[in-house]
Motif scaffolding. Sequence first.
Motif, PDB file in Angstrom:
ATOM      1  N   GLU A 196      -1.068  -1.610  -5.349  1.00 28.85           N
ATOM      2  CA  GLU A 196      -0.765  -0.375  -5.488  1.00 28.85           C
ATOM      3  C   GLU A 196      -0.501  -0.245  -6.547  1.00 28.85           C
ATOM      4  O   GLU A 196      -0.756   0.757  -7.571  1.00 28.85           O
ATOM      5  CB  GLU A 196       0.435  -0.412  -4.786  1.00 28.85           C
ATOM      6  CG  GLU A 196      -0.034  -0.488  -2.752  1.00 28.85           C
ATOM      7  CD  GLU A 196       1.098  -0.078  -2.465  1.00 28.85           C
ATOM      8  OE1 GLU A 196       2.104   1.176  -2.262  1.00 28.85           O
ATOM      9  OE2 GLU A 196       1.605  -0.889  -1.415  1.00 28.85           O
ATOM     10  N   ARG A 197      -0.184  -1.380  -7.892  1.00 26.06           N
ATOM     11  CA  ARG A 197      -0.232  -1.361  -9.217  1.00 26.06           C
ATOM     12  C   ARG A 197      -0.606  -0.718  -9.662  1.00 26.06           C
ATOM     13  O   ARG A 197      -1.451   0.131 -10.872  1.00 26.06           O
ATOM     14  CB  ARG A 197       0.410  -2.880  -9.133  1.00 26.06           C
ATOM     15  CG  ARG A 197       1.414  -2.600 -10.757  1.00 26.06           C
ATOM     16  CD  ARG A 197       1.440  -3.977 -11.456  1.00 26.06           C
ATOM     17  NE  ARG A 197       2.362  -3.648 -13.028  1.00 26.06           N
ATOM     18  CZ  ARG A 197       1.112  -4.341 -14.061  1.00 26.06           C
ATOM     19  NH1 ARG A 197      -0.048  -4.244 -13.834  1.00 26.06           N
ATOM     20  NH2 ARG A 197       1.668  -3.886 -15.307  1.00 26.06           N
ATOM     21  N   PRO A 203       0.270  -5.702  -2.866  1.00 21.12           N
ATOM     22  CA  PRO A 203       0.873  -5.114  -4.091  1.00 21.12           C
ATOM     23  C   PRO A 203       0.737  -4.860  -4.844  1.00 21.12           C
ATOM     24  O   PRO A 203       1.152  -3.982  -6.052  1.00 21.12           O
ATOM     25  CB  PRO A 203       2.647  -6.057  -4.310  1.00 21.12           C
ATOM     26  CG  PRO A 203       2.528  -6.724  -2.789  1.00 21.12           C
ATOM     27  CD  PRO A 203       1.311  -6.300  -2.227  1.00 21.12           C
TER      28      PRO A 203
END
Length: 552
Positions: A314-315, A311
């Motif tokens: 992806e951020r 994550p």
Amino acid sequence: MSTAAPHEAAVNDWEDLVTTALLGTDRRPPARLAPGRPAPLALLDAAAEATVRRRAGLRAARAARRPERAPADPRPALPAAAAGRLAALLADRSGGTGGGRRGSSPDLMELLPQWLAAANAYGYAAPAQALPALLDAARGRTDLRPAALTFAGPRALWLARFNPDWRFALRSAPGGGAALPDPGDAEAIRRLWEEGLFAERVALLGALRARTPAHARELLAATWPTERAEDRLMFLDSLRSGLSAADEPFLEKALGDRSRNVRATAAELLSALPGSALAARMAVRATACVALDRTEDAPVIAVEAPHECDPGMERDGVVATPPAGRGERSWWLGQLVEAAPLGTWPRRLGGRGAQEIVALPVADGWQGELHAAWCRAAVRQRDAEWSRALLGSPSAPEAGGPGAVSLAERAKLLAALEPAERAEWVAGFIAAHGLSEAFQLLGVCAVPWAAPLGGAVVDALNIARDAGSYPWSFSGVMGLAERCLDPAEATRLRSLLAVPDEREDAAPGAGGYWAEAFQRLVTTLRLRASMADELRPAAEAAGPHRPARPAP
């Protein structure tokens, strides 16, 4: 004008006039015959009135309130010779023949963009009588619009409101043709930002960004949570102009945006700031994947691509799903390396410079992926040292540079170099490989071409002619040369104007084509020199020293 019909009726009236003129007034009298006026004279009167309406740019319509006067244009008027030249350029609307032999006459419409650029550099105002033709030319060619509208000035925007065919000028102008608030009028700026149309708000943000970047950013931050996702993306893109470390806090917040496209754009902007926190995070991730293997006899770069896209990645803008046919791990690796500051790698790889790093072998077939990512990073960060190293020698064959797997990528890398170095590299490429593969590279070189590059192009064309090469395959380069060669090269080209003796293996008629093409090239270069002289103000032309100006 008070009894004029709508536009469709006006078109039909004109067609009726033409039909009457062709058939003769005896066979077809004019539709509206003035009492006591002979039919032939009435026809001419009607044609004259219709012609004035058409040339004025105002479509026939119902009577309405008289429009306000056109705004004044305070810029200096064009010199008379330049005004005549503009009329000739606008009158030639052929835009080329579309293929085959073009003859020896210059393509005037292809010279119009350079003429406009030079006129704008001097700050001239467009002649009022040229505005309709100038707007028509810009309507037909979108590449002309920015320079044409700058030159046309405020009177063209006033005129465009009366003709639907020219409404593109209002859409292209900042604020849709409306004047933007004074930079010091904070209340007017706030009101336009909160109440204006989308195009007006984009134009306002762009104008503020060019003058006071912090003010533009603060304005955007104030309404950011309430903006639509597609609008946020467009507004965020305006921060590319004047991007600096001061934008980082705002962009970091945008990384948490609910729109994936907004997050990706924010991450791209942050990665272009080598000192940003995102760039540091990407550097940590990238260096965990790329290291120096010293167990071999000679140093080798070892690569261990990521096993997952977490994550946090992806951020920070890493797209998890690769395109079709692309492996996940190589896809993730490329994005990490592309976003990491290039200054990371000398520290990670034994203190070596860019040239030494790209010369190192890469284990297990990862070289293409790693070097391609470094290429994208060099383009994004506009790093001349890395671009130079990845380009390699201009004498290397296509894909022969360490990281340039195509001419398109080489062209992008060249854009990071200074114009003189760029021209010298492309000249070396042409000397080694000829012109067949150089078209994309020539397109990124500053105009007019520097002497080494211009000489290399002329020499290569001469060699191609003497070799009996198929001449039409060089028409694209010839077209570029007409627009980009320094007009001083015309002297060197005189010896190429004669029809050469054709070799037995040459294309039929090739000699005549080459002579024709060189004649057109020489004529065009001389015309460009004349255009430059015509645009030069009288005081400057009479002075002993002429300041540098963009040559047509």
